[in-house]
Design a protein around this motif. Structure first.
Motif, PDB file in Angstrom:
ATOM      1  N   LYS A  66     -14.682  12.497  29.354  1.00  0.00           N
ATOM      2  CA  LYS A  66     -14.073  12.840  28.073  1.00  0.00           C
ATOM      3  C   LYS A  66     -15.147  13.162  27.047  1.00  0.00           C
ATOM      4  O   LYS A  66     -16.312  12.775  27.194  1.00  0.00           O
ATOM      5  CB  LYS A  66     -13.194  11.696  27.560  1.00  0.00           C
ATOM      6  CG  LYS A  66     -13.966  10.418  27.225  1.00  0.00           C
ATOM      7  CD  LYS A  66     -13.020   9.289  26.814  1.00  0.00           C
ATOM      8  CE  LYS A  66     -13.816   8.017  26.494  1.00  0.00           C
ATOM      9  NZ  LYS A  66     -12.919   6.890  26.147  1.00  0.00           N
ATOM     10  N   CYS A 110      -6.318  24.984  29.701  1.00  0.00           N
ATOM     11  CA  CYS A 110      -6.691  24.248  28.485  1.00  0.00           C
ATOM     12  C   CYS A 110      -5.582  24.313  27.447  1.00  0.00           C
ATOM     13  O   CYS A 110      -5.038  25.388  27.156  1.00  0.00           O
ATOM     14  CB  CYS A 110      -7.977  24.801  27.890  1.00  0.00           C
ATOM     15  SG  CYS A 110      -8.609  23.809  26.506  1.00  0.00           S
ATOM     16  N   THR A 160     -17.521  21.192  37.443  1.00  0.00           N
ATOM     17  CA  THR A 160     -16.300  21.292  38.237  1.00  0.00           C
ATOM     18  C   THR A 160     -16.517  22.289  39.371  1.00  0.00           C
ATOM     19  O   THR A 160     -17.542  22.975  39.433  1.00  0.00           O
ATOM     20  CB  THR A 160     -15.101  21.755  37.379  1.00  0.00           C
ATOM     21  OG1 THR A 160     -15.219  23.160  37.127  1.00  0.00           O
ATOM     22  CG2 THR A 160     -15.049  20.999  36.061  1.00  0.00           C
ATOM     23  N   ILE A 214      -7.762  20.565  30.781  1.00  0.00           N
ATOM     24  CA  ILE A 214      -8.427  20.012  29.599  1.00  0.00           C
ATOM     25  C   ILE A 214      -7.355  19.669  28.579  1.00  0.00           C
ATOM     26  O   ILE A 214      -6.587  20.532  28.147  1.00  0.00           O
ATOM     27  CB  ILE A 214      -9.423  21.019  29.007  1.00  0.00           C
ATOM     28  CG1 ILE A 214     -10.477  21.389  30.061  1.00  0.00           C
ATOM     29  CG2 ILE A 214     -10.091  20.453  27.755  1.00  0.00           C
ATOM     30  CD1 ILE A 214     -11.261  22.626  29.710  1.00  0.00           C
ATOM     31  N   ILE A 272     -16.631  21.279  25.889  1.00  0.00           N
ATOM     32  CA  ILE A 272     -15.518  21.327  24.940  1.00  0.00           C
ATOM     33  C   ILE A 272     -16.057  21.171  23.524  1.00  0.00           C
ATOM     34  O   ILE A 272     -16.838  20.259  23.239  1.00  0.00           O
ATOM     35  CB  ILE A 272     -14.458  20.232  25.222  1.00  0.00           C
ATOM     36  CG1 ILE A 272     -13.870  20.391  26.629  1.00  0.00           C
ATOM     37  CG2 ILE A 272     -13.322  20.324  24.216  1.00  0.00           C
ATOM     38  CD1 ILE A 272     -14.458  19.472  27.648  1.00  0.00           C
ATOM     39  N   VAL A 332      -8.170  22.438  37.235  1.00  0.00           N
ATOM     40  CA  VAL A 332      -8.813  21.598  36.227  1.00  0.00           C
ATOM     41  C   VAL A 332      -8.005  21.721  34.937  1.00  0.00           C
ATOM     42  O   VAL A 332      -7.633  22.828  34.534  1.00  0.00           O
ATOM     43  CB  VAL A 332     -10.267  22.038  35.979  1.00  0.00           C
ATOM     44  CG1 VAL A 332     -10.877  21.261  34.809  1.00  0.00           C
ATOM     45  CG2 VAL A 332     -11.104  21.842  37.239  1.00  0.00           C
ATOM     46  N   VAL A 359     -11.001  15.557  30.451  1.00  0.00           N
ATOM     47  CA  VAL A 359     -11.174  16.561  31.496  1.00  0.00           C
ATOM     48  C   VAL A 359     -10.712  15.966  32.825  1.00  0.00           C
ATOM     49  O   VAL A 359     -11.264  14.974  33.303  1.00  0.00           O
ATOM     50  CB  VAL A 359     -12.634  17.026  31.603  1.00  0.00           C
ATOM     51  CG1 VAL A 359     -12.784  18.079  32.709  1.00  0.00           C
ATOM     52  CG2 VAL A 359     -13.110  17.590  30.271  1.00  0.00           C
ATOM     53  N   ASP A 389     -10.110  16.820  36.821  1.00  0.00           N
ATOM     54  CA  ASP A 389     -10.501  17.830  37.802  1.00  0.00           C
ATOM     55  C   ASP A 389      -9.332  18.221  38.692  1.00  0.00           C
ATOM     56  O   ASP A 389      -8.227  17.680  38.586  1.00  0.00           O
ATOM     57  CB  ASP A 389     -11.728  17.389  38.598  1.00  0.00           C
ATOM     58  CG  ASP A 389     -11.441  16.320  39.650  1.00  0.00           C
ATOM     59  OD1 ASP A 389     -10.259  16.011  39.909  1.00  0.00           O
ATOM     60  OD2 ASP A 389     -12.403  15.798  40.229  1.00  0.00           O
TER      61      ASP A 389
END
Length: 392
Positions: free
Chosen positions: A193, A116, A223, A163, A230, A161, A183, A185
């Motif tokens: 989103k 992230c 996932t 972000i 988020i 994944v 997002v 994967d």
């Protein structure tokens, strides 16, 4: 203030304590459920090559009899803009992409499953400057923009994944701009989103100049490495926003931010950690670092000059908090770095079963309260002392 004179981190001060005192203070402040995480030599060499800070840890977990552990590794990346803001947009983005690729390589060699970024990671955090141009030119399509396409390749190559919180240009809706988390994967597919629900309209914040409040609700993305939500930046101040993600089944909530100021730093660890405890999931809080210098002085909402050209200090300090209240060490307040943390998602249900908060949630009670509050004839439920006066 010069960044050289800034405190590097709270942890750096704690390490100066005698070992016996450090152990006790650390237990009180952070809990005793976090240990060091061993990473490969390849990962550590990349950290040295790219000159980034690395914080690594694993959360303790209790094995169950019927369910195997659901171990997940997350990587959080905080960075500053590496070039002056007078550089062309393509140059700034290129430099940020290079940093991103380096950080993703470190995370991949560290075995991370989810990566992230901080908020609006591929651009300066220009949303308080009061200038539309050139900052709105950073906006791009969420699903098909250049940033997403680059990250799709990285996600696929590294089985990770990703972000990514960006400035989204919605060409299908009046060219409107949103503050959006995309997002992607681990197969390189855009899973969905989230458009930020809460946009600050206080003091000299000019964020509504750029983007609107979103209406995507509180989506949770399923996932292969868990259900993730988020909570973008300012949304962290709203308990119901955290709750919405919990009710939709989130096991990990990422909070990418661009936070500055003494008050924000005071609340930084409190809000995310409290949300993890109150909602029974892991929270990963990611903040920007550095001080961004702009060509022109800021303006307030009335167009008056605020008489400063810098953003203030983004204080970094990215960290992870567990649903049992324990938390990881934080990244530095001033350095670009990657935090890699490993934890067992089974802990979410274990904590819920042990504490039983969900059993006593009384959601219909609050549904009725919110229904009353949003009615035009709402009157607060306040009980006052009645004075019985005698007449003579």
């Amino acid at each position: 203030m010069s960044l050289d004179k800034e405190l590097d981190s709270v942890e750096s001060l704690l390490q100066k304590l005698p070992e016996k005192d450090l152990k006790q203070v650390w237990r009180i402040l952070y809990g005793d459920g976090v240990r060091d995480l061993e990473l490969s030599e390849k990962c550590l060499k990349l950290v040295t090559r790219y000159k980034m800070e690395l914080v690594k840890c694993k959360f303790s977990y209790k094995e169950e009899q019927l369910r195997p552990p659901r171990l997940v590794r997350v990587a959080l990346f905080q960075q500053k803009v590496p070039v002056p803001l007078t550089f062309p947009i393509y140059k700034v983005k290129t430099e940020m992409y290079t940093l991103a690729m380096d950080a993703v390589k470190i995370a991949a060699k560290g075995g991370a499953n989810i990566f992230c970024f901080q908020q609006a990671w591929n651009m300066p955090y220009a949303f308080c400057s009061g200038e539309s141009m050139p900052w709105s030119e950073y906006a791009e399509k969420a699903e098909e923009g250049a940033t997403t396409r680059i990250l799709q390749t990285l996600a696929l190559e590294n089985n990770m994944v990703i972000i990514s919180t960006i400035l989204e240009r919605d060409e299908n809706f009046e060219e409107r701009i949103w503050n959006t988390a995309v997002v992607i994967d681990n197969h390189g597919i855009v899973l969905g989103k989230h458009q930020r629900n809460h946009v600050p309209k206080v003091e000299c914040s000019n964020e509504p100049t750029y983007y609107c409040e979103g209406n995507t609700g509180h989506p949770v993305f399923e996932t292969e490495f868990g259900k993730i939500g988020i909570n973008i930046c300012y949304e962290r101040h709203y308990p119901l926003n955290w709750l919405g993600l919990a009710l939709n089944g989130a096991e990990i909530v990422f909070n990418p931010c661009g936070a500055i100021g003494q008050e924000a730093e005071l609340l930084w660890t409190v809000e995310a950690r409290n949300a993890a405890v109150a909602n029974g999931y892991y929270v990963c809080a990611i903040n920007r670092i550095g001080m961004e210098i702009y060509e022109h002085e800021y303006e307030d909402e009335q167009g008056n000059l605020v008489h400063h050209e810098d953003s203030g200090l983004f204080f970094g300090s990215s960290f992870v908090s567990a649903p049992n209240g324990s938390r990881s060490p934080g990244l530095s307040r001033t350095k670009t770095g990657v935090l890699i943390a490993e934890f067992d998602l089974n802990l979410c249900r274990q904590v819920k079963d042990r504490k039983g908060l969900e059993l006593m949630h009384r959601l219909p009670l609050y549904r009725d309260l919110l229904s009353k509050i949003t009615a035009t004839n709402f009157k607060p439920q306040v009980i006052k002392k009645h004075c019985q006066c005698q007449t003579t």
